[in-house]
Design a protein around this motif. Structure first.
Motif, PDB file in Angstrom:
ATOM      1  N   UNK A   1       0.865  -1.180   0.000  1.00  0.00           N
ATOM      2  CA  UNK A   1       0.000   0.000   0.000  1.00  0.00           C
ATOM      3  C   UNK A   1       0.898   1.225   0.000  1.00  0.00           C
ATOM      4  N   UNK A   2       0.299   2.396  -0.112  1.00  0.00           N
ATOM      5  CA  UNK A   2       1.084   3.608  -0.279  1.00  0.00           C
ATOM      6  C   UNK A   2       1.026   4.500   0.948  1.00  0.00           C
ATOM      7  N   UNK A   3       1.985   5.397   1.020  1.00  0.00           N
ATOM      8  CA  UNK A   3       2.036   6.434   2.056  1.00  0.00           C
ATOM      9  C   UNK A   3       0.789   7.309   1.966  1.00  0.00           C
ATOM     10  N   UNK A   4       0.365   7.589   0.755  1.00  0.00           N
ATOM     11  CA  UNK A   4      -0.797   8.450   0.549  1.00  0.00           C
ATOM     12  C   UNK A   4      -2.077   7.817   1.082  1.00  0.00           C
ATOM     13  N   UNK A   5      -2.188   6.496   0.985  1.00  0.00           N
ATOM     14  CA  UNK A   5      -3.359   5.814   1.552  1.00  0.00           C
ATOM     15  C   UNK A   5      -3.411   5.996   3.063  1.00  0.00           C
ATOM     16  N   UNK A   6      -2.267   5.927   3.692  1.00  0.00           N
ATOM     17  CA  UNK A   6      -2.221   6.146   5.142  1.00  0.00           C
ATOM     18  C   UNK A   6      -2.611   7.591   5.480  1.00  0.00           C
ATOM     19  N   UNK A   7      -2.083   8.517   4.727  1.00  0.00           N
ATOM     20  CA  UNK A   7      -2.386   9.931   4.958  1.00  0.00           C
ATOM     21  C   UNK A   7      -3.895  10.185   4.860  1.00  0.00           C
ATOM     22  N   UNK A   8      -4.563   9.557   3.905  1.00  0.00           N
ATOM     23  CA  UNK A   8      -5.995   9.762   3.713  1.00  0.00           C
ATOM     24  C   UNK A   8      -6.785   9.267   4.927  1.00  0.00           C
ATOM     25  N   UNK A   9      -6.406   8.138   5.486  1.00  0.00           N
ATOM     26  CA  UNK A   9      -7.067   7.669   6.710  1.00  0.00           C
ATOM     27  C   UNK A   9      -6.929   8.690   7.822  1.00  0.00           C
ATOM     28  N   UNK A  10      -5.735   9.244   7.979  1.00  0.00           N
ATOM     29  CA  UNK A  10      -5.500  10.232   9.033  1.00  0.00           C
ATOM     30  C   UNK A  10      -6.327  11.488   8.805  1.00  0.00           C
ATOM     31  N   UNK A  11      -6.459  11.895   7.553  1.00  0.00           N
ATOM     32  CA  UNK A  11      -7.267  13.073   7.244  1.00  0.00           C
ATOM     33  C   UNK A  11      -8.719  12.846   7.662  1.00  0.00           C
ATOM     34  N   UNK A  12      -9.253  11.672   7.336  1.00  0.00           N
ATOM     35  CA  UNK A  12     -10.652  11.383   7.678  1.00  0.00           C
ATOM     36  C   UNK A  12     -10.843  11.296   9.194  1.00  0.00           C
ATOM     37  N   UNK A  13      -9.885  10.748   9.885  1.00  0.00           N
ATOM     38  CA  UNK A  13      -9.958  10.650  11.345  1.00  0.00           C
ATOM     39  C   UNK A  13     -10.080  12.040  11.961  1.00  0.00           C
ATOM     40  N   UNK A  14      -9.264  12.963  11.483  1.00  0.00           N
ATOM     41  CA  UNK A  14      -9.318  14.327  12.015  1.00  0.00           C
ATOM     42  C   UNK A  14     -10.666  14.977  11.726  1.00  0.00           C
ATOM     43  N   UNK A  15     -11.173  14.812  10.511  1.00  0.00           N
ATOM     44  CA  UNK A  15     -12.456  15.408  10.143  1.00  0.00           C
ATOM     45  C   UNK A  15     -13.573  14.871  11.034  1.00  0.00           C
ATOM     46  N   UNK A  16     -13.474  13.605  11.426  1.00  0.00           N
ATOM     47  CA  UNK A  16     -14.504  12.977  12.253  1.00  0.00           C
ATOM     48  C   UNK A  16     -14.434  13.407  13.713  1.00  0.00           C
ATOM     49  N   UNK A  17     -13.394  14.133  14.094  1.00  0.00           N
ATOM     50  CA  UNK A  17     -13.308  14.652  15.453  1.00  0.00           C
ATOM     51  C   UNK A  17     -12.508  13.815  16.417  1.00  0.00           C
ATOM     52  N   UNK A  18     -11.956  12.699  15.956  1.00  0.00           N
ATOM     53  CA  UNK A  18     -11.073  11.916  16.830  1.00  0.00           C
ATOM     54  C   UNK A  18      -9.678  12.543  16.841  1.00  0.00           C
ATOM     55  N   UNK A  19      -8.952  12.353  17.941  1.00  0.00           N
ATOM     56  CA  UNK A  19      -7.566  12.799  17.963  1.00  0.00           C
ATOM     57  C   UNK A  19      -6.728  11.919  17.038  1.00  0.00           C
ATOM     58  N   UNK A  20      -5.705  12.520  16.465  1.00  0.00           N
ATOM     59  CA  UNK A  20      -4.838  11.816  15.522  1.00  0.00           C
ATOM     60  C   UNK A  20      -3.526  11.442  16.212  1.00  0.00           C
ATOM     61  N   UNK A  21      -3.201  10.165  16.159  1.00  0.00           N
ATOM     62  CA  UNK A  21      -1.931   9.654  16.664  1.00  0.00           C
ATOM     63  C   UNK A  21      -1.160   9.101  15.478  1.00  0.00           C
ATOM     64  N   UNK A  22       0.003   9.676  15.194  1.00  0.00           N
ATOM     65  CA  UNK A  22       0.753   9.269  14.011  1.00  0.00           C
ATOM     66  C   UNK A  22       2.238   9.468  14.237  1.00  0.00           C
ATOM     67  N   UNK A  23       2.996   8.416  14.113  1.00  0.00           N
ATOM     68  CA  UNK A  23       4.442   8.498  14.234  1.00  0.00           C
ATOM     69  C   UNK A  23       5.094   7.513  13.299  1.00  0.00           C
ATOM     70  N   UNK A  24       6.143   6.870  13.781  1.00  0.00           N
ATOM     71  CA  UNK A  24       6.826   5.924  12.927  1.00  0.00           C
ATOM     72  C   UNK A  24       7.999   5.277  13.619  1.00  0.00           C
ATOM     73  N   UNK A  25       8.860   4.704  12.807  1.00  0.00           N
ATOM     74  CA  UNK A  25      10.015   3.949  13.292  1.00  0.00           C
ATOM     75  C   UNK A  25      11.275   4.570  12.715  1.00  0.00           C
ATOM     76  N   UNK A  26      12.232   4.820  13.564  1.00  0.00           N
ATOM     77  CA  UNK A  26      13.521   5.376  13.151  1.00  0.00           C
ATOM     78  C   UNK A  26      14.545   4.247  13.134  1.00  0.00           C
ATOM     79  N   UNK A  27      15.456   4.296  12.168  1.00  0.00           N
ATOM     80  CA  UNK A  27      16.507   3.293  12.101  1.00  0.00           C
ATOM     81  C   UNK A  27      16.217   2.154  11.150  1.00  0.00           C
TER      82      UNK A  27
END
Length: 336
Positions: A187-213
């Motif tokens: 899947x793509x980075x953009x697909x993940x971004x779209x989920x996060x966008x919808x989450x914010x619009x729905x009023x839920x808090x957004x938790x988003x990070x990642x893995x370093x290394x």
């Protein structure tokens, strides 16, 4: 010359971030990540000042549990829950009584956030029903914020989770957009971004990070920090790769402690008002001193206990450390 440049970088960061509350740009984050080891202590001290000024002394404590483990169809190269790799994690489901018990044990530590996680591309109807039943059962027993991490969502699923009262949704971008194809191909980075966008619009808090290394360059680490700043999540969980046997990244060397701490501080300077959470891999990467140095270097949230497929520090050890550092655990009513 290197010493004077380091002083200049830190002076600029002090004026821009500490005094004005404006996060560092991508180029400035890269300058911080390139600082010599001699500048690490003043960098961590500055990041701690930024955290204290813009977030305060409180620390948010969270526990996580896997409702559905293993058998994931995606090929995230760091993850032993992928069904595509020869890794030891096999598919399993947690029943509702066990989920409630996990929430109770989390609450006993003083945690205010309990995250239900599933190893899936996105939730099926069965999984959504299980999550709904689990949330209802937890709410019958105790008062705790409930977060979810269930992969990529449809618009209808976002609305369903919001209606269930999910407080925060986690969906990590994992790494910089430019490096993502080296980490995931299904899947793509953009697909993940779209989920996060919808989450914010729905009023839920957004938790988003990642893995370093994961083999990314320092420049891509700075790119990732800037992309997170653009997203503006309420929380950023910062993981360090703990190489899992049988995965494509299983042979990578863990990130060095100095680079990990520089990354913690740089992300704090890029995201001065964000909840920055210590997550997986800190024990391996930073050793016994990691929790202390991170909490004094910009971190203001922790996951206590074990992670999804790896062991963490005992919850009591983190809670005791917070007491020693005189950092109060954030109260439940402060997170609503």
């Amino acid at each position: 010359m290197a010493e004077s440049r380091a002083v200049t970088i830190l002076d600029v960061a002090r004026r821009q971030v500490l005094e004005s509350g404006e996060g560092l740009t991508q180029a400035q984050v890269l300058d911080v990540l390139d600082l010599p080891v001699e500048a690490l202590d003043p960098l961590l001290a500055l990041a701690h000042e930024v955290r204290m000024r813009w977030c305060g002394p409180e620390v948010e404590v969270e526990g996580i549990v896997s409702l559905k483990t293993g058998g994931c169809p995606e090929d995230c190269h760091f993850c032993s829950q992928s069904g595509l790799f020869e890794s030891p994690v096999r598919s399993a489901w947690l029943d509702i009584p066990m989920l409630v018990e996990a929430a109770k044990q989390t609450a006993k530590t003083g945690a205010t956030e309990f995250c239900i996680v599933a190893a899936v591309r996105g939730p099926s109807a069965r999984l959504m029903a299980q999550v709904a039943a689990g949330i209802a059962a937890i709410r019958d027993e105790l008062d705790i914020n409930i977060a979810c991490s269930l992969g990529m969502l449809t618009a209808d699923q976002v609305d369903e989770l919001a209606a269930m009262g999910v407080h925060r949704y986690n969906h990590n971008l994992e790494t910089a957009r430019s490096y993502f194809p080296n980490v995931v191909t299904t899947h793509t980075w953009e697909e993940r971004w779209e989920t996060l966008r919808m989450v914010r619009v729905a009023g839920m808090e957004v938790c988003c990070g990642g893995i370093v290394g994961m083999g990314e360059s320092t420049a891509q680490r700075a790119e990732f920090a800037a992309q997170l700043a653009e997203l503006g999540p309420d929380e950023v969980p910062l993981n360090f790769l703990n190489p899992r046997p049988g995965t494509p990244f299983g042979e990578l060397e863990p990130l060095g402690a100095a680079d990990a701490l520089r990354t913690v501080a740089a992300f704090r300077l890029a995201l001065p008002r964000t909840i920055l959470r210590f997550a997986g891999g800190r024990e391996l990467t930073l050793g016994d001193l990691g929790a202390r140095q991170g909490l004094l270097g910009g971190v203001n949230a922790v996951i206590v206990g074990n992670y999804l497929t790896t062991l963490g520090r005992p919850a009591e050890a983190d809670i005791d450390l917070l007491g020693e550092l005189q950092m109060p655990i954030k109260a439940l009513n402060a997170t609503l």
